[in-house]
Design an enzyme around this catalytic site. Sequence first.
Site, short mmCIF file in Angstrom:
data_model
loop_
_atom_site.label_atom_id
_atom_site.label_comp_id
_atom_site.label_asym_id
_atom_site.label_seq_id
_atom_site.Cartn_x
_atom_site.Cartn_y
_atom_site.Cartn_z
N ARG A 242 0.84 -1.19 0.00
CA ARG A 242 0.00 0.00 0.00
C ARG A 242 0.88 1.24 0.00
O ARG A 242 2.04 1.21 0.41
CB ARG A 242 -0.92 0.01 1.22
N LYS A 267 -2.17 -0.27 8.12
CA LYS A 267 -3.61 -0.44 8.12
C LYS A 267 -4.06 -1.55 9.06
O LYS A 267 -5.06 -1.41 9.78
CB LYS A 267 -4.11 -0.75 6.70
N HIS A 341 -2.93 1.46 -5.48
CA HIS A 341 -3.83 0.36 -5.18
C HIS A 341 -4.21 -0.41 -6.44
O HIS A 341 -4.48 -1.62 -6.37
CB HIS A 341 -5.09 0.88 -4.48
N ARG A 344 -1.62 -2.91 -6.88
CA ARG A 344 -1.85 -3.99 -5.91
C ARG A 344 -2.89 -4.98 -6.46
O ARG A 344 -2.74 -6.20 -6.32
CB ARG A 344 -2.32 -3.35 -4.60
N HIS A 367 -3.96 -9.30 4.11
CA HIS A 367 -5.37 -9.18 4.51
C HIS A 367 -5.61 -9.87 5.85
O HIS A 367 -5.15 -11.00 6.07
CB HIS A 367 -6.28 -9.80 3.46
N TYR A 376 -10.96 -10.35 -5.73
CA TYR A 376 -10.06 -10.44 -6.88
C TYR A 376 -10.41 -11.59 -7.81
O TYR A 376 -9.79 -11.74 -8.87
CB TYR A 376 -8.61 -10.57 -6.40
#
Length: 402
Positions: A242, A267, A341, A344, A367, A376
Amino acid sequence: GDPAGPANSLGTPLNNVEHFRYHRSSDEKLSLEKREAALVQIMGVRPPEPTRARRSAIMEYKLFRRAVLLLVERGETGDVRWRPLPTYDPPLLTVPVFAAALRQYGQKLNDAAYGRGTQELYATVAKRFLQYLEQRNIDAWEAVTLGEVSDFIPHASTFYQPTSMRTVLSAARHFLRFAASTKLMAADLSGALPKSFGRKTVLVPTLTPVEEQQLLAAIDRTTTVGRRDFAIVLLALRLGLRSVDIANLQRTDIQWRTNTVTLVQQKTGRRVELPLLADVGNALIDYLLHGRPTSAVPQVFLRNQAPFVPLSPRHGVYHVVRAAMNRAGLRQEPEQPKGPHSLRHSLAARLLAAETPLPVISGVLGHVDKDTTKIYLSTDTQHLRACALSLNGIELAGEGWQ
């Protein structure tokens, strides 16, 4: 003395020096009280919203604000320290009990050790909710009803995209639960806001292998800025970092002996260890040896002009990727994402196409919830075709069906 002297000795870019000189007369003529009054007047005006048509007005506001802050600091201390300017957020709440609640809520978020991004989001939504109450002439917690809370949904939808409303409502519910737990409100009204919100179904934007090569080729690696930008783009494209983690990356996070990158994601607060791929490692070495300004700060990526401070995630790293995409002629439609992003997303798509299991992809992307990675699946068109149902055996009858 001439302000250009000490400013140049600190390595400040010429445009900043000229803007400082432009407002020099104010420093010579205004008393301390008048300078403070001028600062309040200028800072009390909020900059316009960052729309394409008004970018020049925003830049002028920022430059003027920078000049005034420098003049005030020089008038008060006799010196100027070159550093990132503090953000200014004037008190926009006029009801004292609401303003006090917002301060208390901010302290609560800080004590709970939420990430900086989460704190900013929750505090912003809470402030917007309180402003909404003031606009409805509500000046006491006792006057807040379920109907008022429910009507906040269409109000908030005018400020946020449909894809963001689920997060916004979650933040609003958190604030309402806080208000109830601290006895500001007699009852918990968070139930007036739904836990689910209609989300716009979109395909996750990705780059094709050809577009990835176009993006990398558009960066001029013969310059110091180009070496930095090339390394930033590769970190997003190859490791899926990120923007905030790229900006916070420190030299000690790179383990050259084991060819790994180890960091704590801002995050999620989770520690991840990623392989230092050959092209990423070579780009980092090229920048560290031949592009990075000499500085003791631990972050890897710095501004290329004095003061040599770390890049910011939003205005530094994001701008680097966006500018590279523009030079490559990629994602030119206004609604198409151009930031890190999207790179990513491209990494996740490549891993899926290579039949990498979802738990592995989830670990690579950092995640917390493995279900997050399922979004995805829409990028893997090759395997999705195998899931399509055949229409064989389904007969169509009736007039007009031939």
